[in-house]
Design a protein around this motif. Sequence first.
Motif, short mmCIF file in Angstrom:
data_model
loop_
_atom_site.label_atom_id
_atom_site.label_comp_id
_atom_site.label_asym_id
_atom_site.label_seq_id
_atom_site.Cartn_x
_atom_site.Cartn_y
_atom_site.Cartn_z
N ASP A 168 -32.95 31.79 4.44
CA ASP A 168 -32.72 30.34 4.33
C ASP A 168 -33.97 29.56 4.75
O ASP A 168 -34.33 28.57 4.11
CB ASP A 168 -31.53 29.93 5.20
CG ASP A 168 -30.20 30.34 4.59
OD1 ASP A 168 -30.19 30.79 3.43
OD2 ASP A 168 -29.16 30.21 5.28
N LEU A 172 -36.00 27.18 2.21
CA LEU A 172 -36.09 25.75 2.52
C LEU A 172 -37.54 25.26 2.45
O LEU A 172 -37.82 24.20 1.89
CB LEU A 172 -35.51 25.46 3.91
CG LEU A 172 -34.02 25.16 4.00
CD1 LEU A 172 -33.59 25.06 5.46
CD2 LEU A 172 -33.69 23.86 3.28
N ARG A 192 -27.93 26.97 10.25
CA ARG A 192 -28.29 25.76 10.99
C ARG A 192 -29.59 25.94 11.79
O ARG A 192 -30.40 25.03 11.89
CB ARG A 192 -27.14 25.37 11.92
CG ARG A 192 -27.23 23.95 12.46
CD ARG A 192 -25.90 23.52 13.07
NE ARG A 192 -25.97 22.14 13.55
CZ ARG A 192 -26.32 21.80 14.78
NH1 ARG A 192 -26.64 22.75 15.67
NH2 ARG A 192 -26.35 20.53 15.14
N LEU A 195 -32.41 25.67 9.44
CA LEU A 195 -32.61 24.25 9.09
C LEU A 195 -33.46 23.55 10.15
O LEU A 195 -34.41 22.82 9.82
CB LEU A 195 -31.24 23.57 8.97
CG LEU A 195 -31.22 22.05 8.83
CD1 LEU A 195 -31.92 21.61 7.56
CD2 LEU A 195 -29.77 21.54 8.84
N TYR A 199 -37.34 22.04 9.97
CA TYR A 199 -37.73 20.67 10.37
C TYR A 199 -38.94 20.72 11.31
O TYR A 199 -39.89 19.94 11.16
CB TYR A 199 -36.57 19.95 11.06
CG TYR A 199 -37.07 18.83 11.96
CD1 TYR A 199 -37.62 17.67 11.42
CD2 TYR A 199 -37.04 18.97 13.35
CE1 TYR A 199 -38.13 16.68 12.24
CE2 TYR A 199 -37.54 17.98 14.18
CZ TYR A 199 -38.09 16.83 13.61
OH TYR A 199 -38.61 15.86 14.42
N LEU A 207 -34.38 16.59 7.00
CA LEU A 207 -33.83 17.81 7.59
C LEU A 207 -33.28 17.54 8.98
O LEU A 207 -32.21 18.04 9.35
CB LEU A 207 -34.90 18.90 7.65
CG LEU A 207 -35.39 19.49 6.33
CD1 LEU A 207 -36.42 20.58 6.60
CD2 LEU A 207 -34.23 20.06 5.53
N TYR A 211 -29.44 17.94 10.22
CA TYR A 211 -29.16 18.80 11.38
C TYR A 211 -28.36 18.05 12.44
O TYR A 211 -27.37 18.57 12.98
CB TYR A 211 -30.48 19.30 11.96
CG TYR A 211 -30.31 20.14 13.21
CD1 TYR A 211 -30.01 21.49 13.12
CD2 TYR A 211 -30.44 19.57 14.48
CE1 TYR A 211 -29.86 22.27 14.26
CE2 TYR A 211 -30.29 20.34 15.63
CZ TYR A 211 -29.99 21.68 15.51
OH TYR A 211 -29.84 22.44 16.64
N VAL A 221 -27.48 21.34 2.36
CA VAL A 221 -28.73 20.59 2.52
C VAL A 221 -29.25 20.04 1.19
O VAL A 221 -29.82 18.96 1.13
CB VAL A 221 -29.82 21.51 3.14
CG1 VAL A 221 -31.15 20.79 3.24
CG2 VAL A 221 -29.39 22.03 4.49
#
Length: 301
Positions: A168, A172, A192, A195, A199, A207, A211, A221
Motif C-alpha cells: 500500500d 500510494l 492506515r 497512509l 504523508y 493524505l 488519516y 483514499v
Amino acid sequence: MDIESKKFLGQPKNFVSIFNALLFDGKQVLMPEYLKDENSELVMNVSSKHVDIIKRYEDGTYLDLFVIESQSYVDPSMVARVIEYESIARMCYIRQNFKKHVPMHTRLPMILTVVLYVGESKWNAAKRLSELEIIHPGFEDMFNEFKLNLIELNTNHKYNTGEKATQDFFDLLRMIYRKQILKEDLDREFNRDALYFAYVVTKNKELLNIYQKSEKGDVKVCRALDEMFEESTNKGIQMGIKQGIEQGIEQGIEQGIERGVKNTQIKIAIKMLVRNNQTLEEISEIVGLDLDALRELKKNI
C-alpha cells in the motif's frame, strides 16, 4: 522522517517484505519470525553512520545482517556510503567473534543493504561504483565493482512486496508522484500506517486529512486523491488557456486562442487516456483530436 521510517519499516513483516520484493518478487522466502533486533556494538557503529534499520536473520540456513537505508533525496555518494556501512559491519563482526584473526575456511555472515528511495525526482546519481570512480584504461580487470540494491518508487516499475502495508505504501507513492489513479483502485482500501508514512514522505496534506478523519483499520483514499488530481489538472488547463491567450495578444489574438484551445484538448485527452475507461474513438469525438495524435499521446503516458 527517520523516526517514522524506523517505526514503519522496522516492523518485522514490513522489513522482510522489502527484501522479498527486491530479491524474490514478493514470494515469502524470508519470514518475519526469524528476524532479530541487532543491539550489539556492530549496530552502534553502523547506525552512527545514519543507517536507518539493521536486523539479524537466522533460521539455520541464513545467518545474515540486513540493513535498510531509507533515502528521501538523491545522494551522489550513496554507493560509497553503503560500501562504508558494510565494511564497518564486517569488521565489527570479526572483532566481536574472533580474538585475533578469522580461522581458515570460516565464512562470515552475508551483509545486504537495500536503499529505499522515496523521493519524487529521478535518481540520477551513481548506482554502481564504476559510475562514481574514474577507471583508467588497462585497470578494468582489477577494478572491484559494487552495485547498489536500489528500490525506486517513482518509476514505472511496480514492485510486489507480498505484504499489504508495504504494498500500500509503495502504491500510494507511485499514485501521488504520477498523479494517476487507476479505475480499479478507486475503492481500494489502504493500510492506515502506510497512509501516514506516505504523508510523512510526501507532505501531501490530503493524505494527512484522510488519516485524521479515519479511525482504526484500512482506509479508502483514492477517490479523494482523484478529485485532488482533477482539480490540479483543471487549474493547469485554465492556466494553459490563459497563457495561450496572453501570448496571442502579443502575436495576434486569434493565434493565441487557437493555441490555448489546442493545449486544453491535449490535457483533457491525457486525463481521459489515464482513466482508461473510454475508447480512442470516443475520446477523439469528445476532444476533437485525431486518432493518430491520441495514439502518440498514449505511447508517451
